[in-house]
Scaffold this active site. Structure first.
Site, PDB file in Angstrom:
ATOM      1  CG  ASP A  11      22.805  49.416 -18.968  1.00  0.00           C
ATOM      2  OD1 ASP A  11      23.624  49.193 -18.058  1.00  0.00           O
ATOM      3  OD2 ASP A  11      22.784  50.472 -19.631  1.00  0.00           O
ATOM      4  CG  ASP A 105      27.228  48.487 -15.936  1.00  0.00           C
ATOM      5  OD1 ASP A 105      28.008  48.161 -16.846  1.00  0.00           O
ATOM      6  OD2 ASP A 105      26.894  49.669 -15.725  1.00  0.00           O
ATOM      7  CD  GLU A 106      26.227  48.050 -21.836  1.00  0.00           C
ATOM      8  OE1 GLU A 106      25.679  48.445 -22.879  1.00  0.00           O
ATOM      9  OE2 GLU A 106      27.190  48.645 -21.309  1.00  0.00           O
TER      10      GLU A 106
END
Length: 455
Positions: A11, A105-106
């Protein structure tokens, strides 16, 4: 659970704000808020410096400004976020063929397919550290929090335990030992409403949740969530890491810490999500006919509504207009914990709904001034909208000046635009103001993103 800690969750920390701080040297170490900058805007991401003041995602920009008036409030640059995300996903795919992106973002990574000599804790820990280092290198300094565990559920929890810039590896056999003392809110999907219901039943920790029967949990929070909580409280999660599949839809959704009740705030969120969906469609060379809205109410009832256009579009105003109309037809008076906008029925061609876009721009949207009407070539009726010059100078926008070079919009209004001239590779730069119609000032895009003008 797997016998080894072989599921990794990565993350990126405060991703949108971190990209802005990377590219704008004068903002490094200072509060940065990305989202809608107008009075009805909504926070998308806040830097950790801004979070100290209580600013969080989904908060109205008005409240964020009251809490942290000295922060830099930026409208966001999706192209920069997408390009940075692509760099990170490339690093992860070099590690393992099984990478499951959850958002820009993950992502989950299956380390069992990474070609490691073994899956002992020391080995996967070393690989996780190497990945974090590679991510920092390819992104120009962005940090990532990483968790490694025997399931997706536990890997996600692990990555949250030591934020920002942390690494937690849960050793096989210690999962329940780590999980039991934690508050029930660490379980994905357990928001304020569920926390309150469990509190009334005397349940605060995962250990206390583990002692509740499945039948009682179903009675407390409903069948689907009750069954899920029963298994997760025992660390039972056998979901596989699923790699990319052919794109059948493009969507953006968010779950909020506090139930949303303000209709104007919901409309602003939907408008922003529609813009992100449209941008992803354009970047991928796609368009879609069906606009859908997903709403999860305070009681975990999930509602889905959709509307289909006669022809595919990738126009943000059109997507936003339809999404807001779908929202207007729903009763959200009890509170909303999740909102999402999606487009399906994808195609690789476009017939712009120009009149709808003009209508939306003239009426004004919650995050766009009423005079922000994009220019279209009058000789190309029905052609794609073009933006040789921006209709409005959004805070944070990349610009270039014929004399001063590259910079970004510090602010604008009353016919004046103020620019700070700096890039990721320069020291903090000077600030200059220009007329908004200055012919020497234009939007800047990376060469790979520039589109040839239509003939």
């Amino acid at each position: 659970m797997r016998p080894h800690a072989s599921v990794l969750h990565l993350d990126l920390d405060a991703f949108f704000a971190a990209v802005e701080q990377r590219d704008k040297p004068s903002l490094r170490g200072k509060p940065v808020v990305v989202g809608g900058t107008g009075g009805r805007g909504v926070v998308s991401t806040a830097s950790y410096e801004a979070r100290v003041f209580g600013v969080r995602s989904a908060m109205s920009t008005r409240e964020a400004r009251a809490r942290c008036p000295n922060a830099a409030y930026l409208s966001g640059r999706f192209e920069a976020y997408r390009a940075t995300s692509a760099q990170v996903m490339r690093v992860l795919r070099e590690c393992s063929p099984l990478v499951e992106p959850l958002s820009l973002d993950e992502a989950f990574v299956d380390l069992a397919e990474a070609g490691l000599p073994d899956l002992e804790v020391a080995t996967v820990t070393a690989l996780a550290e190497e990945l974090r280092t590679r991510v920092r290198e390819v992104t120009g300094g962005l940090t990532a929090s990483v968790g490694v565990a025997s399931s997706k559920f536990l890997a996600k929890i692990a990555s949250d335990l030591r934020k920002p810039d942390g690494l937690v590896v849960i050793e096989p056999g210690t999962e329940l030992e780590l999980l039991r003392p934690l508050h029930v809110s660490v379980i994905p999907g357990v928001g304020p409403a569920t926390v309150e219901r469990l509190r009334r039943a005397g349940v605060h920790t995962v250990a206390e949740l583990e002692r509740v029967s499945q039948e009682e949990l179903v009675r407390l929070v409903g069948k689907a969530q009750g069954q899920g909580l029963f298994h997760l409280a025992r660390a039972e999660d056998d979901r596989a890491v699923v790699p990319d599949r052919e794109t059948k839809s493009v969507s953006v959704e968010g779950t909020y810490e506090s139930d949303l009740t303000d209709r104007a705030q919901m409309s602003a969120i939907v408008t922003r999500q529609a813009g992100e969906v449209a941008q992803r469609l354009r970047t991928s060379g796609l368009s879609g006919r069906t606009v859908s809205l997903k709403v999860r109410l305070y009681d975990f009832t999930t509602l889905s509504r959709s509307s289909t256009l006669p022809a595919p579009t990738d126009d943000p105003a059109t997507v936003a207009r339809l999404a807001r109309s779908l929202l207007e037809d729903l009763d959200t008076s009890g509170g909303v914990r999740l909102l999402g906008v999606g487009v399906s029925g994808l195609a690789d061609w476009i017939q712009d709904d120009l009149f709808a876009a003009v209508e939306d721009a003239e009426s004004g949207t919650p995050e766009e001034p009423a005079d922000a009407v994009p220019a279209v070539d009058p000789g190309q009726a029905g052609a794609r909208w073009r933006d040789p010059r921006p209709a409005s100078w959004a805070p944070g926008m990349d610009v270039v000046h014929a004399e001063h070079g590259r910079g970004w919009v510090w602010g604008s209004g009353r016919g004046v635009v103020t620019v700070r001239f700096e890039t990721a590779d320069t020291p903090p730069g000077p600030v200059r103001s220009f007329r908004a119609d200055d012919p020497d000032l234009a939007r800047w895009r990376p060469p790979s993103e520039e589109q040839p003008e239509e003939q």
